[in-house]
Design a protein around this motif. Sequence first.
Motif, PDB file in Angstrom:
ATOM      1  N   THR A   1     -47.184   6.106  25.533  1.00  0.00           N
ATOM      2  CA  THR A   1     -48.531   6.557  25.911  1.00  0.00           C
ATOM      3  C   THR A   1     -49.570   5.491  25.585  1.00  0.00           C
ATOM      4  O   THR A   1     -50.513   5.263  26.361  1.00  0.00           O
ATOM      5  N   PHE A   2     -49.396   4.831  24.446  1.00  0.00           N
ATOM      6  CA  PHE A   2     -50.321   3.759  24.066  1.00  0.00           C
ATOM      7  C   PHE A   2     -50.228   2.588  25.047  1.00  0.00           C
ATOM      8  O   PHE A   2     -51.230   1.926  25.335  1.00  0.00           O
ATOM      9  N   MET A   3     -49.019   2.337  25.554  1.00  0.00           N
ATOM     10  CA  MET A   3     -48.859   1.282  26.559  1.00  0.00           C
ATOM     11  C   MET A   3     -49.638   1.625  27.822  1.00  0.00           C
ATOM     12  O   MET A   3     -50.331   0.779  28.394  1.00  0.00           O
TER      13      MET A   3
ATOM     14  N   VAL B   1     -60.919  -4.370  24.653  1.00  0.00           N
ATOM     15  CA  VAL B   1     -60.672  -4.571  23.220  1.00  0.00           C
ATOM     16  C   VAL B   1     -60.385  -3.245  22.507  1.00  0.00           C
ATOM     17  O   VAL B   1     -59.602  -3.209  21.548  1.00  0.00           O
ATOM     18  N   LEU B   2     -61.000  -2.142  22.980  1.00  0.00           N
ATOM     19  CA  LEU B   2     -60.699  -0.847  22.376  1.00  0.00           C
ATOM     20  C   LEU B   2     -59.267  -0.437  22.685  1.00  0.00           C
ATOM     21  O   LEU B   2     -58.538   0.036  21.810  1.00  0.00           O
ATOM     22  N   GLY B   3     -58.841  -0.629  23.936  1.00  0.00           N
ATOM     23  CA  GLY B   3     -57.457  -0.329  24.298  1.00  0.00           C
ATOM     24  C   GLY B   3     -56.476  -1.166  23.505  1.00  0.00           C
ATOM     25  O   GLY B   3     -55.454  -0.662  23.017  1.00  0.00           O
ATOM     26  N   SER B   4     -56.790  -2.459  23.347  1.00  0.00           N
ATOM     27  CA  SER B   4     -55.909  -3.354  22.578  1.00  0.00           C
ATOM     28  C   SER B   4     -55.884  -2.981  21.106  1.00  0.00           C
ATOM     29  O   SER B   4     -54.843  -3.078  20.450  1.00  0.00           O
ATOM     30  N   SER B   5     -57.032  -2.562  20.572  1.00  0.00           N
ATOM     31  CA  SER B   5     -57.102  -2.179  19.163  1.00  0.00           C
ATOM     32  C   SER B   5     -56.271  -0.928  18.888  1.00  0.00           C
ATOM     33  O   SER B   5     -55.525  -0.864  17.896  1.00  0.00           O
TER      34      SER B   5
ATOM     35  N   GLY C   1     -60.574   1.845  16.916  1.00  0.00           N
ATOM     36  CA  GLY C   1     -59.165   1.639  17.231  1.00  0.00           C
ATOM     37  C   GLY C   1     -58.205   2.293  16.243  1.00  0.00           C
ATOM     38  O   GLY C   1     -57.364   3.112  16.629  1.00  0.00           O
ATOM     39  N   PRO C   2     -58.307   1.965  14.940  1.00  0.00           N
ATOM     40  CA  PRO C   2     -57.414   2.594  13.967  1.00  0.00           C
ATOM     41  C   PRO C   2     -57.601   4.111  13.868  1.00  0.00           C
ATOM     42  O   PRO C   2     -56.630   4.849  13.657  1.00  0.00           O
TER      43      PRO C   2
END
Length: 424
Positions: A167-169, A20-24, A152-153
């Motif tokens: 990089t986020f991917m 969830v942190l990665g997705s956020s 996340g934000p």
Amino acid sequence: MPNSVKRNITLFLTGKLTAVLGSSIYGFAIGLFILEETGSSLNFSITLLVSVLPRIVLAPIAGTLSDRWDRKKIIIISDFACSIWLLFIFIIFTSFDQQIWLLFLATFILNSLNTFYSTAVTSAIPNMVGLEYIQKAMSLNQAAVSISTILGPVLGGVLFGFTSISTFMVLNIIAFTISGIASIFINYQLFAKEKEETEQKNFIAEFKIGFAYVKQEAFIKNLIFLAVFLNFWFAIFPVALPYLVLTIRGMESYQLGIIEGAFSIGMLVMSVILAQIREIKNKKRSVFGGLFGLSSMLILLGIPNLPGLSELSNTFYFPFLIILVILLSAFIMIINMPVMVLLQKNTPDNYRGRVMSLVETGATCMTPLGFIVFGFLLESLPVWLLLLICGGSIIIIALHSLKNKQFMHQLNRTINDDYIAAEG
């Protein structure tokens, strides 16, 4: 707590928090990237839509599959499928084409897969930790979500300034992979009862059986109706808050960010508290006390817009709004947790996926409509009046539920059955 339960919870939280942190972080960065590249608020809104729509449409399907198939396999396949899908998008996006529609498609598929993951996880929790530790497990699950919503934000905003969207991917691919590996070692059948052999029906038949079960269970049916109307009226909050803070009060954007962040902080704090204390016994008082508290906070949010009080300084209103939002999110947890625990404990394992998914669909389906309706009404009505109407409507819903003899009888019976089972 038995070591087997501790191990399950530790592995579960490791995978959940990572995913969830990665997705956020990824979701925040994607929104900023689309807004920066196109300058279009419509495209940004489409990003939000493709994030919410799969959960509304696919949740009942995911619930049916969760009851038919091995939930552990669904969880693991969903995690690794997210990794593979995002890797595929990463290759196309970095090597061939950087069209915005590709990001919309990526977000839609990721949230579709996550719908199957979250439904399977939710319905597997009782078998993973046992009835005694459901509140702890679900509270820690919410704590992980709240931490990711806060961080996340922040992390996404920091990284966005000096790194590329690819990089986020990569970060999200790694996060889903870690979550999938953690799930492999979780015993999702630790407390599962042996299922009776029943005739395997086709998917449509199982889907209809799930609806029929919910229809005949008065408690669940009334709970879904309560969730539908409650979430419609609560939709005023995310729509009105930015308008109140930025347009009406003229505060800075960073102040809005802090106020919105207070929502996740309130949920995090209450999640940690609920994870540490014994299971709430007086669930009826918790649910309806929470509803009256929630409605009161919504009404009080309109104070900065009231005639005669609008002249007060933002130095006063800024901390005032932070406190209200923290309390509001805490009341949401006080409402949701006892309800979810009751549903988990009192729904047969072979129906749990369908029941939980239908409740979730009912809770989310009216939110988009609420966004549209209240966004339109804000153009012509004062914020304080809309907040008063919505808060008052939630009070009416709570009072109506208290006077609904069938619903209260079912609620009391469910609570009594739960208490007897715990004592036994």
